[in-house]
Write a protein that holds these residues in place. Structure first.
Motif, PDB file in Angstrom:
ATOM      1  N   LYS A   1      80.809 -20.050  61.600  1.00  0.00           N
ATOM      2  CA  LYS A   1      81.991 -19.893  62.448  1.00  0.00           C
ATOM      3  C   LYS A   1      82.605 -18.528  62.194  1.00  0.00           C
ATOM      4  O   LYS A   1      82.626 -18.046  61.071  1.00  0.00           O
ATOM      5  CB  LYS A   1      82.989 -20.999  62.174  1.00  0.00           C
ATOM      6  CG  LYS A   1      82.464 -22.360  62.603  1.00  0.00           C
ATOM      7  CD  LYS A   1      83.581 -23.331  62.800  1.00  0.00           C
ATOM      8  CE  LYS A   1      83.016 -24.610  63.390  1.00  0.00           C
ATOM      9  NZ  LYS A   1      83.860 -25.145  64.402  1.00  0.00           N
TER      10      LYS A   1
ATOM     11  N   LEU B   1      89.904 -16.269  73.617  1.00  0.00           N
ATOM     12  CA  LEU B   1      89.897 -16.839  72.273  1.00  0.00           C
ATOM     13  C   LEU B   1      91.263 -16.776  71.611  1.00  0.00           C
ATOM     14  O   LEU B   1      92.053 -15.866  71.856  1.00  0.00           O
ATOM     15  CB  LEU B   1      88.865 -16.117  71.406  1.00  0.00           C
ATOM     16  CG  LEU B   1      87.428 -16.104  71.927  1.00  0.00           C
ATOM     17  CD1 LEU B   1      86.523 -15.377  70.948  1.00  0.00           C
ATOM     18  CD2 LEU B   1      86.912 -17.503  72.190  1.00  0.00           C
TER      19      LEU B   1
ATOM     20  N   GLU C   1      91.944 -19.697  65.573  1.00  0.00           N
ATOM     21  CA  GLU C   1      90.775 -20.586  65.530  1.00  0.00           C
ATOM     22  C   GLU C   1      89.526 -19.820  65.146  1.00  0.00           C
ATOM     23  O   GLU C   1      89.480 -18.593  65.220  1.00  0.00           O
ATOM     24  CB  GLU C   1      90.559 -21.247  66.895  1.00  0.00           C
ATOM     25  CG  GLU C   1      91.640 -22.236  67.267  1.00  0.00           C
ATOM     26  CD  GLU C   1      91.307 -22.990  68.535  1.00  0.00           C
ATOM     27  OE1 GLU C   1      90.140 -23.375  68.718  1.00  0.00           O
ATOM     28  OE2 GLU C   1      92.228 -23.168  69.343  1.00  0.00           O
TER      29      GLU C   1
ATOM     30  N   TYR D   1      85.111 -19.894  65.735  1.00  0.00           N
ATOM     31  CA  TYR D   1      84.164 -20.320  66.761  1.00  0.00           C
ATOM     32  C   TYR D   1      82.729 -20.072  66.317  1.00  0.00           C
ATOM     33  O   TYR D   1      82.444 -19.104  65.623  1.00  0.00           O
ATOM     34  CB  TYR D   1      84.391 -19.525  68.059  1.00  0.00           C
ATOM     35  CG  TYR D   1      85.799 -19.583  68.580  1.00  0.00           C
ATOM     36  CD1 TYR D   1      86.186 -20.582  69.465  1.00  0.00           C
ATOM     37  CD2 TYR D   1      86.744 -18.630  68.219  1.00  0.00           C
ATOM     38  CE1 TYR D   1      87.484 -20.633  69.963  1.00  0.00           C
ATOM     39  CE2 TYR D   1      88.040 -18.677  68.708  1.00  0.00           C
ATOM     40  CZ  TYR D   1      88.397 -19.680  69.575  1.00  0.00           C
ATOM     41  OH  TYR D   1      89.671 -19.733  70.069  1.00  0.00           O
TER      42      TYR D   1
ATOM     43  N   GLU E   1      79.856 -22.053  70.916  1.00  0.00           N
ATOM     44  CA  GLU E   1      81.163 -22.300  71.508  1.00  0.00           C
ATOM     45  C   GLU E   1      81.628 -21.111  72.336  1.00  0.00           C
ATOM     46  O   GLU E   1      82.155 -21.277  73.444  1.00  0.00           O
ATOM     47  CB  GLU E   1      82.193 -22.598  70.414  1.00  0.00           C
ATOM     48  CG  GLU E   1      81.972 -23.916  69.720  1.00  0.00           C
ATOM     49  CD  GLU E   1      82.837 -24.091  68.498  1.00  0.00           C
ATOM     50  OE1 GLU E   1      83.110 -25.265  68.148  1.00  0.00           O
ATOM     51  OE2 GLU E   1      83.259 -23.084  67.880  1.00  0.00           O
ATOM     52  N   VAL E   2      81.432 -19.917  71.817  1.00  0.00           N
ATOM     53  CA  VAL E   2      81.836 -18.710  72.533  1.00  0.00           C
ATOM     54  C   VAL E   2      81.012 -18.544  73.799  1.00  0.00           C
ATOM     55  O   VAL E   2      81.550 -18.248  74.871  1.00  0.00           O
ATOM     56  CB  VAL E   2      81.708 -17.463  71.629  1.00  0.00           C
ATOM     57  CG1 VAL E   2      81.984 -16.190  72.417  1.00  0.00           C
ATOM     58  CG2 VAL E   2      82.642 -17.570  70.438  1.00  0.00           C
TER      59      VAL E   2
ATOM     60  N   LYS F   1      82.329 -20.950  76.411  1.00  0.00           N
ATOM     61  CA  LYS F   1      83.602 -20.487  76.982  1.00  0.00           C
ATOM     62  C   LYS F   1      83.376 -19.338  77.962  1.00  0.00           C
ATOM     63  O   LYS F   1      83.980 -19.306  79.032  1.00  0.00           O
ATOM     64  CB  LYS F   1      84.553 -20.054  75.874  1.00  0.00           C
ATOM     65  CG  LYS F   1      85.185 -21.202  75.121  1.00  0.00           C
ATOM     66  CD  LYS F   1      86.195 -20.682  74.133  1.00  0.00           C
ATOM     67  CE  LYS F   1      86.898 -21.794  73.423  1.00  0.00           C
ATOM     68  NZ  LYS F   1      87.869 -22.500  74.248  1.00  0.00           N
TER      69      LYS F   1
END
Length: 65
Positions: free
Chosen positions: A17, A40, A44, A46, A50-51, A54
Protein backbone atom coordinates in the motif's frame (compact mmCIF):
# COMPACT_ATOMS: atom_id res chain seq x y z
CA UNK A 1 12.12 -19.88 -14.04
CA UNK A 2 13.02 -16.21 -14.47
CA UNK A 3 9.51 -15.39 -15.66
CA UNK A 4 8.03 -17.13 -12.62
CA UNK A 5 10.18 -15.12 -10.21
CA UNK A 6 9.34 -11.89 -12.01
CA UNK A 7 5.60 -12.62 -11.75
CA UNK A 8 5.92 -13.43 -8.05
CA UNK A 9 7.77 -10.16 -7.46
CA UNK A 10 5.10 -8.20 -9.35
CA UNK A 11 2.36 -9.86 -7.30
CA UNK A 12 4.12 -8.97 -4.05
CA UNK A 13 4.47 -5.33 -5.10
CA UNK A 14 0.79 -5.22 -6.05
CA UNK A 15 -0.09 -6.04 -2.43
CA UNK A 16 1.89 -3.14 -0.95
CA UNK A 17 0.00 0.00 0.00
CA UNK A 18 1.21 3.47 -0.91
CA UNK A 19 0.36 7.00 0.17
CA UNK A 20 -1.04 9.56 -2.23
CA UNK A 21 2.32 11.36 -2.24
CA UNK A 22 4.20 8.19 -3.18
CA UNK A 23 1.78 7.39 -5.98
CA UNK A 24 1.84 10.91 -7.41
CA UNK A 25 5.65 10.84 -7.48
CA UNK A 26 5.85 7.35 -9.02
CA UNK A 27 6.90 6.74 -12.62
CA UNK A 28 3.93 4.43 -13.14
CA UNK A 29 1.44 7.27 -12.73
CA UNK A 30 3.55 10.17 -14.00
CA UNK A 31 1.12 10.87 -16.86
CA UNK A 32 -1.89 11.07 -14.49
CA UNK A 33 -0.56 13.09 -11.56
CA UNK A 34 -3.28 15.73 -11.71
CA UNK A 35 -6.04 13.12 -11.72
CA UNK A 36 -4.49 11.29 -8.76
CA UNK A 37 -4.24 14.51 -6.80
CA UNK A 38 -7.96 15.05 -7.32
CA UNK A 39 -9.11 11.46 -6.69
CA UNK A 40 -6.98 10.26 -3.78
CA UNK A 41 -7.16 11.21 -0.13
CA UNK A 42 -4.10 12.47 1.75
CA UNK A 43 -4.82 10.24 4.76
CA UNK A 44 -5.51 6.89 3.06
CA UNK A 45 -3.17 4.31 1.54
CA UNK A 46 -3.82 2.45 -1.71
CA UNK A 47 -2.67 -0.61 -3.63
CA UNK A 48 -1.90 -0.32 -7.33
CA UNK A 49 -5.08 -2.26 -8.07
CA UNK A 50 -7.18 0.19 -6.08
CA UNK A 51 -5.63 3.17 -7.84
CA UNK A 52 -6.05 1.58 -11.25
CA UNK A 53 -9.73 0.91 -10.48
CA UNK A 54 -10.32 4.52 -9.35
CA UNK A 55 -8.60 5.85 -12.47
CA UNK A 56 -10.61 3.53 -14.71
CA UNK A 57 -13.91 4.56 -13.11
CA UNK A 58 -13.03 8.24 -13.37
CA UNK A 59 -11.80 8.13 -16.96
CA UNK A 60 -14.76 6.05 -18.16
CA UNK A 61 -17.29 8.18 -16.29
CA UNK A 62 -20.17 10.00 -17.91
CA UNK A 63 -19.62 13.61 -18.92
CA UNK A 64 -22.23 16.01 -17.57
CA UNK A 65 -23.65 18.51 -20.01
Amino acid sequence: MVVKKKREAEQEIALFKFTKEQLVKSKKYSHQRDVLNALLSDVEVYTFDEVDQKLHEFLKGKVNE
